[in-house]
Design a protein around this motif. Structure first.
Motif, short mmCIF file in Angstrom:
data_model
loop_
_atom_site.label_atom_id
_atom_site.label_comp_id
_atom_site.label_asym_id
_atom_site.label_seq_id
_atom_site.Cartn_x
_atom_site.Cartn_y
_atom_site.Cartn_z
N PHE A 94 32.23 56.41 39.42
CA PHE A 94 32.24 55.08 38.82
C PHE A 94 33.26 54.19 39.51
O PHE A 94 32.96 53.05 39.88
N LEU A 95 34.48 54.68 39.68
CA LEU A 95 35.53 53.87 40.30
C LEU A 95 35.17 53.45 41.72
O LEU A 95 35.55 52.36 42.17
N ALA A 96 34.41 54.28 42.43
CA ALA A 96 34.00 53.95 43.79
C ALA A 96 33.07 52.74 43.83
O ALA A 96 32.93 52.10 44.88
N THR A 97 32.45 52.40 42.71
CA THR A 97 31.51 51.26 42.67
C THR A 97 32.17 49.95 42.26
O THR A 97 31.54 48.90 42.31
N VAL A 98 33.44 50.00 41.87
CA VAL A 98 34.11 48.79 41.38
C VAL A 98 34.30 47.79 42.51
O VAL A 98 34.74 48.14 43.60
N ALA A 129 37.20 45.07 46.23
CA ALA A 129 37.98 46.22 46.70
C ALA A 129 39.36 46.29 46.05
O ALA A 129 39.83 47.39 45.69
N GLN A 130 40.04 45.15 45.88
CA GLN A 130 41.37 45.18 45.26
C GLN A 130 41.30 45.66 43.82
O GLN A 130 42.15 46.40 43.37
N ARG A 131 40.27 45.25 43.10
CA ARG A 131 40.10 45.70 41.71
C ARG A 131 39.86 47.21 41.70
O ARG A 131 40.32 47.92 40.82
N ARG A 132 39.12 47.72 42.69
CA ARG A 132 38.86 49.16 42.80
C ARG A 132 40.17 49.92 43.01
O ARG A 132 40.42 50.93 42.35
N GLU A 133 41.02 49.43 43.91
CA GLU A 133 42.31 50.09 44.16
C GLU A 133 43.21 50.02 42.92
O GLU A 133 43.89 50.99 42.58
N ASP A 134 43.21 48.87 42.25
CA ASP A 134 43.97 48.74 41.01
C ASP A 134 43.47 49.74 39.97
O ASP A 134 44.26 50.38 39.28
N SER A 169 38.86 49.21 31.54
CA SER A 169 37.59 48.88 32.17
C SER A 169 37.86 47.89 33.30
O SER A 169 38.35 46.79 33.05
N PRO A 170 37.56 48.29 34.53
CA PRO A 170 37.78 47.38 35.67
C PRO A 170 36.60 46.43 35.81
O PRO A 170 35.61 46.74 36.45
N ARG A 171 36.69 45.29 35.19
CA ARG A 171 35.63 44.30 35.26
C ARG A 171 35.81 43.45 36.52
O ARG A 171 36.86 43.47 37.14
N LYS A 172 34.77 42.72 36.86
CA LYS A 172 34.82 41.94 38.10
C LYS A 172 35.94 40.91 38.12
O LYS A 172 36.65 40.74 39.11
N ALA A 173 36.14 40.19 37.01
CA ALA A 173 37.14 39.13 36.98
C ALA A 173 38.55 39.63 36.69
O ALA A 173 39.52 39.01 37.09
N CYS A 225 43.05 44.17 23.42
CA CYS A 225 42.79 44.18 24.85
C CYS A 225 43.92 43.50 25.62
O CYS A 225 44.37 42.42 25.25
N LEU A 226 44.34 44.14 26.69
CA LEU A 226 45.33 43.59 27.60
C LEU A 226 44.59 43.28 28.90
O LEU A 226 43.98 44.17 29.49
N TYR A 227 44.63 42.02 29.33
CA TYR A 227 43.90 41.59 30.52
C TYR A 227 44.86 41.37 31.68
O TYR A 227 45.85 40.66 31.54
N ILE A 228 44.53 42.00 32.81
CA ILE A 228 45.33 41.87 34.03
C ILE A 228 44.39 41.53 35.18
O ILE A 228 43.42 42.25 35.42
#
Length: 143
Positions: A16-20, A23-28, A75-79, A108-111
């Protein structure tokens, strides 16, 4: 009564994480996943299609609705990345004041970027939230 939409799945967290994206959101997301695994001592597990959770607890509302959910997750969302911090934010005001750029909603904590927050403060916040959940909902653990 309707079945809960968000349930633990057998989806592989790393897959799942590989699809985020981006790229920066994926690494985060990978860094947050490693941090939460370290703080909780629990394995990462997918909940629904896009929540990476740690530990499990059983809840029952006065309405009779009940179910199982992760004790803490993200949850690593796009935004932005959403961390699900249980127990309300009033208990974490001092930490949130030192966290850095973020916003909050109901649990929810948004970063937007992990680099815009203090990683040590985030880790302390996650640890305290997970400890709160262990105390508030003893019993079910990682699965």
């Amino acid at each position: 009564m309707a079945e809960n939409k968000t349930q633990a799945t057998e989806t592989n967290v790393d897959d799942f994480l590989a699809t985020v994206e981006p790229a920066q959101r994926r690494e985060d997301a990978r860094a947050i996943c490693a941090m939460l695994a370290r703080v909780t001592g629990e394995p990462a597990r997918m909940w629904g299609a896009a929540i990476v959770g740690f530990g499990t607890y059983h809840y029952r509302y006065d309405s009779g609705r009940e179910g199982d959910m992760c004790r803490i997750g993200f949850s690593p969302r796009k935004a932005q990345t959403v961390l699900y911090i249980p127990g309300g934010f009033s208990r974490y005001e001092t930490l949130l004041a030192r966290l850095g750029k973020h916003s909050t909603g109901a649990g929810c904590l948004y970063i937007k970027k992990l680099g815009e927050v203090d990683a040590g403060v985030l880790e302390t916040l996650a640890s305290e939230a997970f400890d709160y959940m262990r105390t508030a909902y003893p019993g079910v653990s990682g699965q």
